[in-house]
Design an enzyme around this catalytic site. Structure first.
Site, PDB file in Angstrom:
ATOM      1  N   TYR A  37      25.302  -9.795  15.610  1.00  0.00           N
ATOM      2  CA  TYR A  37      25.733  -8.448  15.199  1.00  0.00           C
ATOM      3  C   TYR A  37      26.201  -7.670  16.422  1.00  0.00           C
ATOM      4  O   TYR A  37      25.539  -7.674  17.458  1.00  0.00           O
ATOM      5  CB  TYR A  37      24.536  -7.745  14.578  1.00  0.00           C
ATOM      6  CG  TYR A  37      24.789  -6.351  14.053  1.00  0.00           C
ATOM      7  CD1 TYR A  37      25.622  -6.122  12.976  1.00  0.00           C
ATOM      8  CD2 TYR A  37      24.143  -5.250  14.619  1.00  0.00           C
ATOM      9  CE1 TYR A  37      25.820  -4.851  12.469  1.00  0.00           C
ATOM     10  CE2 TYR A  37      24.329  -3.968  14.115  1.00  0.00           C
ATOM     11  CZ  TYR A  37      25.168  -3.780  13.045  1.00  0.00           C
ATOM     12  OH  TYR A  37      25.358  -2.513  12.551  1.00  0.00           O
ATOM     13  N   LYS A  76      28.581   0.761  14.903  1.00  0.00           N
ATOM     14  CA  LYS A  76      27.891   1.772  14.104  1.00  0.00           C
ATOM     15  C   LYS A  76      26.399   1.863  14.451  1.00  0.00           C
ATOM     16  O   LYS A  76      25.930   2.902  14.894  1.00  0.00           O
ATOM     17  CB  LYS A  76      28.083   1.471  12.613  1.00  0.00           C
ATOM     18  CG  LYS A  76      29.560   1.448  12.197  1.00  0.00           C
ATOM     19  CD  LYS A  76      29.817   1.924  10.785  1.00  0.00           C
ATOM     20  CE  LYS A  76      29.329   1.005   9.708  1.00  0.00           C
ATOM     21  NZ  LYS A  76      30.060  -0.294   9.678  1.00  0.00           N
ATOM     22  N   GLU A 130      15.430   4.738   4.773  1.00  0.00           N
ATOM     23  CA  GLU A 130      15.980   5.634   3.747  1.00  0.00           C
ATOM     24  C   GLU A 130      14.844   5.890   2.770  1.00  0.00           C
ATOM     25  O   GLU A 130      14.637   5.127   1.818  1.00  0.00           O
ATOM     26  CB  GLU A 130      17.171   4.975   3.054  1.00  0.00           C
ATOM     27  CG  GLU A 130      18.316   4.593   4.001  1.00  0.00           C
ATOM     28  CD  GLU A 130      18.274   3.118   4.432  1.00  0.00           C
ATOM     29  OE1 GLU A 130      17.711   2.294   3.711  1.00  0.00           O
ATOM     30  OE2 GLU A 130      18.807   2.804   5.506  1.00  0.00           O
ATOM     31  N   SER A 163       0.832  -1.221   0.000  1.00  0.00           N
ATOM     32  CA  SER A 163       0.000   0.000   0.000  1.00  0.00           C
ATOM     33  C   SER A 163       0.858   1.260   0.000  1.00  0.00           C
ATOM     34  O   SER A 163       0.462   2.301  -0.513  1.00  0.00           O
ATOM     35  CB  SER A 163      -0.909   0.022   1.231  1.00  0.00           C
ATOM     36  OG  SER A 163      -1.732  -1.101   1.218  1.00  0.00           O
ATOM     37  N   ILE A 164       2.045   1.163   0.585  1.00  0.00           N
ATOM     38  CA  ILE A 164       2.973   2.295   0.632  1.00  0.00           C
ATOM     39  C   ILE A 164       3.700   2.388  -0.709  1.00  0.00           C
ATOM     40  O   ILE A 164       3.836   3.472  -1.297  1.00  0.00           O
ATOM     41  CB  ILE A 164       3.977   2.099   1.797  1.00  0.00           C
ATOM     42  CG1 ILE A 164       3.243   2.000   3.148  1.00  0.00           C
ATOM     43  CG2 ILE A 164       5.035   3.197   1.820  1.00  0.00           C
ATOM     44  CD1 ILE A 164       2.476   3.223   3.571  1.00  0.00           C
ATOM     45  N   GLN A 196       7.398  -3.425   6.829  1.00  0.00           N
ATOM     46  CA  GLN A 196       7.152  -4.679   7.555  1.00  0.00           C
ATOM     47  C   GLN A 196       8.471  -5.371   7.834  1.00  0.00           C
ATOM     48  O   GLN A 196       9.441  -5.208   7.092  1.00  0.00           O
ATOM     49  CB  GLN A 196       6.208  -5.586   6.777  1.00  0.00           C
ATOM     50  CG  GLN A 196       6.639  -5.881   5.357  1.00  0.00           C
ATOM     51  CD  GLN A 196       5.578  -6.640   4.572  1.00  0.00           C
ATOM     52  OE1 GLN A 196       4.963  -7.560   5.095  1.00  0.00           O
ATOM     53  NE2 GLN A 196       5.362  -6.245   3.322  1.00  0.00           N
TER      54      GLN A 196
HETATM   55  O1  LIG Z   1      17.366  -0.095   6.019  1.00  0.00           O
HETATM   56  C1  LIG Z   1      17.965  -0.534   7.019  1.00  0.00           C
HETATM   57  C2  LIG Z   1      18.755  -1.709   6.975  1.00  0.00           C
HETATM   58  C3  LIG Z   1      19.389  -2.134   8.133  1.00  0.00           C
HETATM   59  N1  LIG Z   1      19.238  -1.447   9.295  1.00  0.00           N
HETATM   60  C4  LIG Z   1      19.895  -1.905  10.528  1.00  0.00           C
HETATM   61  C5  LIG Z   1      19.776  -3.394  10.776  1.00  0.00           C
HETATM   62  C6  LIG Z   1      21.107  -3.952  10.476  1.00  0.00           C
HETATM   63  O2  LIG Z   1      21.396  -5.045  11.316  1.00  0.00           O
HETATM   64  C7  LIG Z   1      22.039  -2.769  10.724  1.00  0.00           C
HETATM   65  C8  LIG Z   1      23.281  -2.798   9.892  1.00  0.00           C
HETATM   66  O3  LIG Z   1      22.924  -2.986   8.554  1.00  0.00           O
HETATM   67  P1  LIG Z   1      24.008  -3.460   7.491  1.00  0.00           P
HETATM   68  O4  LIG Z   1      24.755  -4.635   8.038  1.00  0.00           O
HETATM   69  O5  LIG Z   1      23.353  -3.574   6.164  1.00  0.00           O
HETATM   70  O6  LIG Z   1      24.905  -2.152   7.479  1.00  0.00           O
HETATM   71  P2  LIG Z   1      26.452  -1.966   7.324  1.00  0.00           P
HETATM   72  O7  LIG Z   1      26.642  -0.659   6.681  1.00  0.00           O
HETATM   73  O8  LIG Z   1      27.085  -3.157   6.687  1.00  0.00           O
HETATM   74  O9  LIG Z   1      26.864  -1.832   8.843  1.00  0.00           O
HETATM   75  P3  LIG Z   1      27.784  -2.787   9.741  1.00  0.00           P
HETATM   76  O10 LIG Z   1      29.174  -2.612   9.210  1.00  0.00           O
HETATM   77  O11 LIG Z   1      27.560  -2.283  11.129  1.00  0.00           O
HETATM   78  O12 LIG Z   1      27.254  -4.198   9.513  1.00  0.00           O
HETATM   79  O13 LIG Z   1      21.267  -1.611  10.407  1.00  0.00           O
HETATM   80  C9  LIG Z   1      18.478  -0.306   9.352  1.00  0.00           C
HETATM   81  O14 LIG Z   1      18.321   0.330  10.397  1.00  0.00           O
HETATM   82  N2  LIG Z   1      17.875   0.125   8.211  1.00  0.00           N
END
Ligand SMILES: O=c1ccn([C@H]2C[C@H](O)[C@@H](COP(=O)(O)OP(=O)(O)OP(=O)(O)O)O2)c(=O)[nH]1
Length: 190
Positions: free
Chosen positions: A151, A155, A121, A95-96, A138
């Site tokens: 994890y 960051k 984003e 819907s979005i 979702q």
């Molecule tokens: O649209 C998003 C996608 C992911 N996350 C959160 C959940 C995820 O566990 C974390 C890190 O995402 P990702 O691993 O893709 O980012 P990165 O840039 O690789 O960071 P890192 O090096 O900390 O893994 O951010 C969000 O808040 N928004």
């Protein structure tokens, strides 16, 4: 395998934490997450991935806010989630999407062990008025195979709100310069 709604509900309080949780947002194989009223917009004309970029903060008022194409809006979920032993995936809602709104820029995969608010984003295909509190995306849970390492990033783990890109934290300034030089930038090629 993707968890069913009933399985998501069964794992609440153990593998899955969603705060706040409302039964009405449980779907057959996902759970809807809502848009918080905070938004951030980068104020730089050109973003630099190797440095922090300036940001402006906005609050979506009661009457909503019109988003415009060509602009990246960083938003966040109202819900704080914690996921263990499963991969959380963030996805849009049909819907979005049918209003031309995207909620993530290619990175919808979360990590096992991620705890915090999801940064969204947001981009739009045409001007559209959005409202805080709407279920905008979702979360989907995938089972995994293999040994789990949770994890634990410096960051985005345990964040308290919207987080802009912290990519610069993983870039060593010297290494980064070397990389640019080897690609022939900064006036000379090595
Ligand atoms: O649209 C998003 C996608 C992911 N996350 C959160 C959940 C995820 O566990 C974390 C890190 O995402 P990702 O691993 O893709 O980012 P990165 O840039 O690789 O960071 P890192 O090096 O900390 O893994 O951010 C969000 O808040 N928004």
């Amino acid at each position: 395998m993707i968890l069913t709604g009933k399985e998501i509900k069964k794992r609440l309080g153990t593998d899955i934490i969603i705060e706040p949780y409302h039964e009405k947002y449980l779907n057959p194989n996902s759970y809807n997450l809502c848009l918080h009223n905070e938004l951030m917009v980068y104020e730089e004309i050109v973003l630099d991935m190797a440095r922090p970029n300036r940001l402006g903060k906005y609050v979506i008022p009661e009457e909503g806010m019109v988003l415009h194409p060509g602009q990246l809006y960083l938003g966040r979920t109202t819900e704080r989630t914690e996921t263990h032993n499963l991969v959380p995936l963030l996805e849009g809602r049909s819907s979005i999407g049918r209003l031309g709104i995207s909620v993530h820029a290619t990175a919808g995969v979360g990590d096992i062990g991620f705890c915090g608010y999801w940064t969204l984003e947001i981009t739009v295909a045409q001007p559209v008025r959005i409202y805080a509190g709407i279920p905008i995306c979702q979360i989907i849970y995938h089972t995994v195979e293999g040994e789990i390492v949770e994890y634990n990033s410096d960051k985005y783990q345990n964040n308290k709100g919207i987080q802009p890109s912290l990519l610069f934290k993983e870039l060593d300034p010297n290494e980064n310069r070397q990389m640019r030089l080897s690609f022939g930038e900064e006036g000379s090629r090595e």
